[in-house]
Write a protein that holds these residues in place. Structure first.
Motif, PDB file in Angstrom:
ATOM      1  N   PHE A 234       0.849  -1.194   0.000  1.00 41.35           N
ATOM      2  CA  PHE A 234       0.000   0.000   0.000  1.00 41.35           C
ATOM      3  C   PHE A 234       0.881   1.240   0.000  1.00 41.35           C
ATOM      4  O   PHE A 234       1.941   1.267   0.629  1.00 41.35           O
ATOM      5  CB  PHE A 234      -0.923   0.013   1.229  1.00 41.35           C
ATOM      6  CG  PHE A 234      -1.916  -1.114   1.252  1.00 41.35           C
ATOM      7  CD1 PHE A 234      -3.117  -1.028   0.573  1.00 41.35           C
ATOM      8  CD2 PHE A 234      -1.633  -2.278   1.949  1.00 41.35           C
ATOM      9  CE1 PHE A 234      -4.030  -2.077   0.587  1.00 41.35           C
ATOM     10  CE2 PHE A 234      -2.531  -3.338   1.980  1.00 41.35           C
ATOM     11  CZ  PHE A 234      -3.734  -3.240   1.296  1.00 41.35           C
ATOM     12  N   TRP A 235       0.410   2.260  -0.684  1.00 47.72           N
ATOM     13  CA  TRP A 235       1.126   3.532  -0.790  1.00 47.72           C
ATOM     14  C   TRP A 235       0.180   4.658  -0.360  1.00 47.72           C
ATOM     15  O   TRP A 235      -0.865   4.869  -0.965  1.00 47.72           O
ATOM     16  CB  TRP A 235       1.607   3.742  -2.221  1.00 47.72           C
ATOM     17  CG  TRP A 235       2.073   5.125  -2.580  1.00 47.72           C
ATOM     18  CD1 TRP A 235       2.556   6.093  -1.750  1.00 47.72           C
ATOM     19  CD2 TRP A 235       2.101   5.706  -3.904  1.00 47.72           C
ATOM     20  NE1 TRP A 235       2.884   7.236  -2.449  1.00 47.72           N
ATOM     21  CE2 TRP A 235       2.622   7.020  -3.769  1.00 47.72           C
ATOM     22  CE3 TRP A 235       1.754   5.230  -5.167  1.00 47.72           C
ATOM     23  CZ2 TRP A 235       2.773   7.863  -4.874  1.00 47.72           C
ATOM     24  CZ3 TRP A 235       1.899   6.076  -6.269  1.00 47.72           C
ATOM     25  CH2 TRP A 235       2.418   7.370  -6.116  1.00 47.72           C
ATOM     26  N   GLN A 236       0.567   5.380   0.685  1.00 44.57           N
ATOM     27  CA  GLN A 236      -0.174   6.567   1.109  1.00 44.57           C
ATOM     28  C   GLN A 236       0.392   7.759   0.345  1.00 44.57           C
ATOM     29  O   GLN A 236       1.518   8.184   0.587  1.00 44.57           O
ATOM     30  CB  GLN A 236      -0.024   6.769   2.617  1.00 44.57           C
ATOM     31  CG  GLN A 236      -0.842   7.922   3.175  1.00 44.57           C
ATOM     32  CD  GLN A 236      -0.521   8.152   4.643  1.00 44.57           C
ATOM     33  OE1 GLN A 236       0.465   8.789   4.975  1.00 44.57           O
ATOM     34  NE2 GLN A 236      -1.343   7.596   5.527  1.00 44.57           N
ATOM     35  N   TYR A 237      -0.399   8.301  -0.578  1.00 41.19           N
ATOM     36  CA  TYR A 237       0.154   9.311  -1.482  1.00 41.19           C
ATOM     37  C   TYR A 237      -0.298  10.738  -1.189  1.00 41.19           C
ATOM     38  O   TYR A 237       0.248  11.700  -1.755  1.00 41.19           O
ATOM     39  CB  TYR A 237      -0.132   8.952  -2.938  1.00 41.19           C
ATOM     40  CG  TYR A 237      -1.588   8.989  -3.365  1.00 41.19           C
ATOM     41  CD1 TYR A 237      -2.186  10.164  -3.797  1.00 41.19           C
ATOM     42  CD2 TYR A 237      -2.348   7.827  -3.372  1.00 41.19           C
ATOM     43  CE1 TYR A 237      -3.502  10.189  -4.213  1.00 41.19           C
ATOM     44  CE2 TYR A 237      -3.667   7.836  -3.793  1.00 41.19           C
ATOM     45  CZ  TYR A 237      -4.241   9.016  -4.209  1.00 41.19           C
ATOM     46  OH  TYR A 237      -5.559   9.035  -4.628  1.00 41.19           O
ATOM     47  N   THR A 238      -1.291  10.921  -0.328  1.00 38.14           N
ATOM     48  CA  THR A 238      -1.695  12.275   0.034  1.00 38.14           C
ATOM     49  C   THR A 238      -2.387  12.262   1.390  1.00 38.14           C
ATOM     50  O   THR A 238      -2.997  11.266   1.787  1.00 38.14           O
ATOM     51  CB  THR A 238      -2.646  12.897  -1.013  1.00 38.14           C
ATOM     52  OG1 THR A 238      -2.927  14.250  -0.656  1.00 38.14           O
ATOM     53  CG2 THR A 238      -3.958  12.132  -1.122  1.00 38.14           C
ATOM     54  N   SER A 239      -2.282  13.380   2.089  1.00 41.24           N
ATOM     55  CA  SER A 239      -3.023  13.562   3.337  1.00 41.24           C
ATOM     56  C   SER A 239      -4.065  14.657   3.188  1.00 41.24           C
ATOM     57  O   SER A 239      -4.687  15.065   4.170  1.00 41.24           O
ATOM     58  CB  SER A 239      -2.061  13.921   4.478  1.00 41.24           C
ATOM     59  OG  SER A 239      -1.349  15.113   4.161  1.00 41.24           O
ATOM     60  N   THR A 240      -4.270  15.133   1.958  1.00 39.14           N
ATOM     61  CA  THR A 240      -5.206  16.231   1.711  1.00 39.14           C
ATOM     62  C   THR A 240      -6.296  15.819   0.726  1.00 39.14           C
ATOM     63  O   THR A 240      -6.804  16.635  -0.039  1.00 39.14           O
ATOM     64  CB  THR A 240      -4.455  17.471   1.186  1.00 39.14           C
ATOM     65  OG1 THR A 240      -3.681  17.118   0.022  1.00 39.14           O
ATOM     66  CG2 THR A 240      -3.528  18.037   2.247  1.00 39.14           C
ATOM     67  N   GLY A 241      -6.656  14.552   0.748  1.00 38.74           N
ATOM     68  CA  GLY A 241      -7.684  14.063  -0.149  1.00 38.74           C
ATOM     69  C   GLY A 241      -9.064  14.595   0.193  1.00 38.74           C
ATOM     70  O   GLY A 241      -9.367  14.919   1.344  1.00 38.74           O
ATOM     71  N   LEU A 242      -9.906  14.687  -0.833  1.00 42.27           N
ATOM     72  CA  LEU A 242     -11.287  15.146  -0.687  1.00 42.27           C
ATOM     73  C   LEU A 242     -12.200  14.080  -1.288  1.00 42.27           C
ATOM     74  O   LEU A 242     -12.111  13.783  -2.479  1.00 42.27           O
ATOM     75  CB  LEU A 242     -11.478  16.497  -1.398  1.00 42.27           C
ATOM     76  CG  LEU A 242     -10.572  17.637  -0.924  1.00 42.27           C
ATOM     77  CD1 LEU A 242     -10.704  18.843  -1.847  1.00 42.27           C
ATOM     78  CD2 LEU A 242     -10.899  18.028   0.518  1.00 42.27           C
ATOM     79  N   ILE A 243     -13.080  13.526  -0.449  1.00 42.55           N
ATOM     80  CA  ILE A 243     -13.909  12.403  -0.865  1.00 42.55           C
ATOM     81  C   ILE A 243     -15.347  12.650  -0.433  1.00 42.55           C
ATOM     82  O   ILE A 243     -15.592  12.972   0.739  1.00 42.55           O
ATOM     83  CB  ILE A 243     -13.397  11.083  -0.261  1.00 42.55           C
ATOM     84  CG1 ILE A 243     -11.970  10.793  -0.745  1.00 42.55           C
ATOM     85  CG2 ILE A 243     -14.321   9.924  -0.616  1.00 42.55           C
ATOM     86  CD1 ILE A 243     -11.350   9.554  -0.125  1.00 42.55           C
ATOM     87  N   PRO A 244     -16.318  12.516  -1.321  1.00 39.78           N
ATOM     88  CA  PRO A 244     -17.718  12.647  -0.905  1.00 39.78           C
ATOM     89  C   PRO A 244     -18.044  11.698   0.243  1.00 39.78           C
ATOM     90  O   PRO A 244     -17.670  10.527   0.222  1.00 39.78           O
ATOM     91  CB  PRO A 244     -18.491  12.263  -2.180  1.00 39.78           C
ATOM     92  CG  PRO A 244     -17.561  12.600  -3.301  1.00 39.78           C
ATOM     93  CD  PRO A 244     -16.188  12.273  -2.775  1.00 39.78           C
ATOM     94  N   GLY A 245     -18.708  12.232   1.246  1.00 37.56           N
ATOM     95  CA  GLY A 245     -19.063  11.440   2.410  1.00 37.56           C
ATOM     96  C   GLY A 245     -18.121  11.632   3.586  1.00 37.56           C
ATOM     97  O   GLY A 245     -18.410  11.172   4.693  1.00 37.56           O
ATOM     98  N   ILE A 246     -16.988  12.302   3.343  1.00 38.86           N
ATOM     99  CA  ILE A 246     -16.007  12.523   4.410  1.00 38.86           C
ATOM    100  C   ILE A 246     -15.795  14.022   4.573  1.00 38.86           C
ATOM    101  O   ILE A 246     -15.420  14.715   3.619  1.00 38.86           O
ATOM    102  CB  ILE A 246     -14.662  11.830   4.085  1.00 38.86           C
ATOM    103  CG1 ILE A 246     -14.880  10.325   3.898  1.00 38.86           C
ATOM    104  CG2 ILE A 246     -13.640  12.095   5.189  1.00 38.86           C
ATOM    105  CD1 ILE A 246     -13.626   9.567   3.511  1.00 38.86           C
ATOM    106  N   ALA A 247     -16.016  14.497   5.776  1.00 38.43           N
ATOM    107  CA  ALA A 247     -15.836  15.922   6.037  1.00 38.43           C
ATOM    108  C   ALA A 247     -14.351  16.253   6.124  1.00 38.43           C
ATOM    109  O   ALA A 247     -13.590  15.574   6.798  1.00 38.43           O
ATOM    110  CB  ALA A 247     -16.532  16.302   7.342  1.00 38.43           C
ATOM    111  N   GLY A 248     -13.941  17.301   5.433  1.00 34.44           N
ATOM    112  CA  GLY A 248     -12.547  17.726   5.502  1.00 34.44           C
ATOM    113  C   GLY A 248     -11.623  16.832   4.701  1.00 34.44           C
ATOM    114  O   GLY A 248     -12.045  16.050   3.836  1.00 34.44           O
ATOM    115  N   GLU A 249     -10.338  16.944   5.012  1.00 34.87           N
ATOM    116  CA  GLU A 249      -9.308  16.234   4.252  1.00 34.87           C
ATOM    117  C   GLU A 249      -9.028  14.867   4.867  1.00 34.87           C
ATOM    118  O   GLU A 249      -9.211  14.653   6.065  1.00 34.87           O
ATOM    119  CB  GLU A 249      -8.036  17.081   4.213  1.00 34.87           C
ATOM    120  CG  GLU A 249      -8.259  18.430   3.535  1.00 34.87           C
ATOM    121  CD  GLU A 249      -7.055  19.363   3.637  1.00 34.87           C
ATOM    122  OE1 GLU A 249      -6.063  18.991   4.304  1.00 34.87           O
ATOM    123  OE2 GLU A 249      -7.122  20.460   3.054  1.00 34.87           O
ATOM    124  N   VAL A 250      -8.541  13.949   4.014  1.00 34.13           N
ATOM    125  CA  VAL A 250      -8.331  12.577   4.461  1.00 34.13           C
ATOM    126  C   VAL A 250      -7.138  11.981   3.711  1.00 34.13           C
ATOM    127  O   VAL A 250      -6.829  12.378   2.586  1.00 34.13           O
ATOM    128  CB  VAL A 250      -9.609  11.732   4.199  1.00 34.13           C
ATOM    129  CG1 VAL A 250      -9.922  11.633   2.707  1.00 34.13           C
ATOM    130  CG2 VAL A 250      -9.507  10.362   4.825  1.00 34.13           C
TER     131      VAL A 250
END
Length: 272
Positions: A234-250
């Motif tokens: 697994f590769w964690q490529y960002t900590s500022t993702g934006l996904i419908p259903g999730i408030a804020g960054e992920v």
């Protein structure tokens, strides 16, 4: 914001699944357990990024299977909406050290399971507590859930901790990691995953811990470039993702393989 959706195929992956052992007393193991082939289906990601990086010719959009890792900072998550928008797996923070349970763990664990998101629990290692004590605490709070992903040991430096910023020798850290991993593997019957950051991985030569799947953080370059060619799962490529259903960054991650590779990996590594 960037869109990954157009760059990926709409491939589906199906596989069979089985039953599981006796439940843990701390959390139901039946709610949301992976129980049908539809939950092996890979949904292309409909994600954005508040601060996207440029990875050049080898970026996360070249990978079919995307997922997330979450903790209390994401607050409430609409797991069904997140799943429908391409969350194909989730690593959920469960414990830290020997006395902290993430306050959102139980809600996230149940919610992800009910939405059909393959999920695993991770432990944030605290450098001031014995590894065996931390492993026992993780086991106390994380159920043996049929279909769950392997448990994860998250080891990184903690320079901003209010109580523990020590940096023990690399040989000691690797020994402590092995103690934790051995205990957890015996309990869950699954080979655990090691999560690491670039600096921690390199300074402590974490590849010497053993032949474990690695989940690696690399937000500015492809992990093959910064981890010396170390095989990763697994590769964690960002900590500022934006996904419908999730408030804020992920945090967003990818699996190293195709949709069919993912189905095969799930079949081989899920909790029985």
């Amino acid at each position: 914001m960037f869109r990954i959706l157009a760059a990926l195929s709409l491939s589906l992956a199906l596989a069979a699944c089985g039953g599981g052992p006796a439940p843990s007393p701390t959390l139901s193991t039946t709610a949301g357990a992976i129980a049908n082939p539809a939950q092996f289906r890979v949904i292309p990601p409909n994600f954005g990024d508040a601060d996207p990086a440029s990875f050049g010719p080898r970026g996360p959009e070249d990978h079919a299977v995307h997922g997330i890792d979450v903790a209390r900072f994401q607050t409430a998550i609409d797991w069904r909406q997140a799943r429908a928008n391409g969350v194909n797996f989730a690593f959920i923070k469960a414990t830290e050290g020997g006395d902290l349970v993430d306050p959102m763990f139980r809600d996230n664990w149940r919610g992800a399971g009910r939405a059909g998101v393959p999920r695993g629990a991770y432990h944030f290692f605290y450098h001031c507590r014995p590894a065996a004590e931390q492993a026992a605490f993780f086991i106390q709070n994380v159920p043996r859930t049929p279909g769950a992903l392997p448990p994860v040991l998250d080891m990184e430096w903690t320079p901003f901790s209010p109580t523990c910023t020590i940096r023990r020798p690399a040989s000691v850290l690797r020994s402590e990691a092995k103690i934790f991993l051995d205990i957890v593997e015996r309990h869950y019957g699954q080979r655990p995953i090691i999560y690491s950051t670039v600096d921690f991985y390199q300074e402590n030569e974490m590849w010497r811990v053993g032949n474990y799947p690695f989940w690696l953080r690399a937000v500015a370059a492809h992990p093959d470039e910064v981890y010396g060619g170390r095989h990763w799962t697994f590769w964690q490529y960002t900590s500022t993702g934006l996904i419908p259903g999730i408030a804020g960054e992920v945090d967003i991650n990818v699996f190293d393989g195709s949709a069919s590779d993912w189905a095969a990996w799930l079949a081989a590594n899920r909790h029985p």
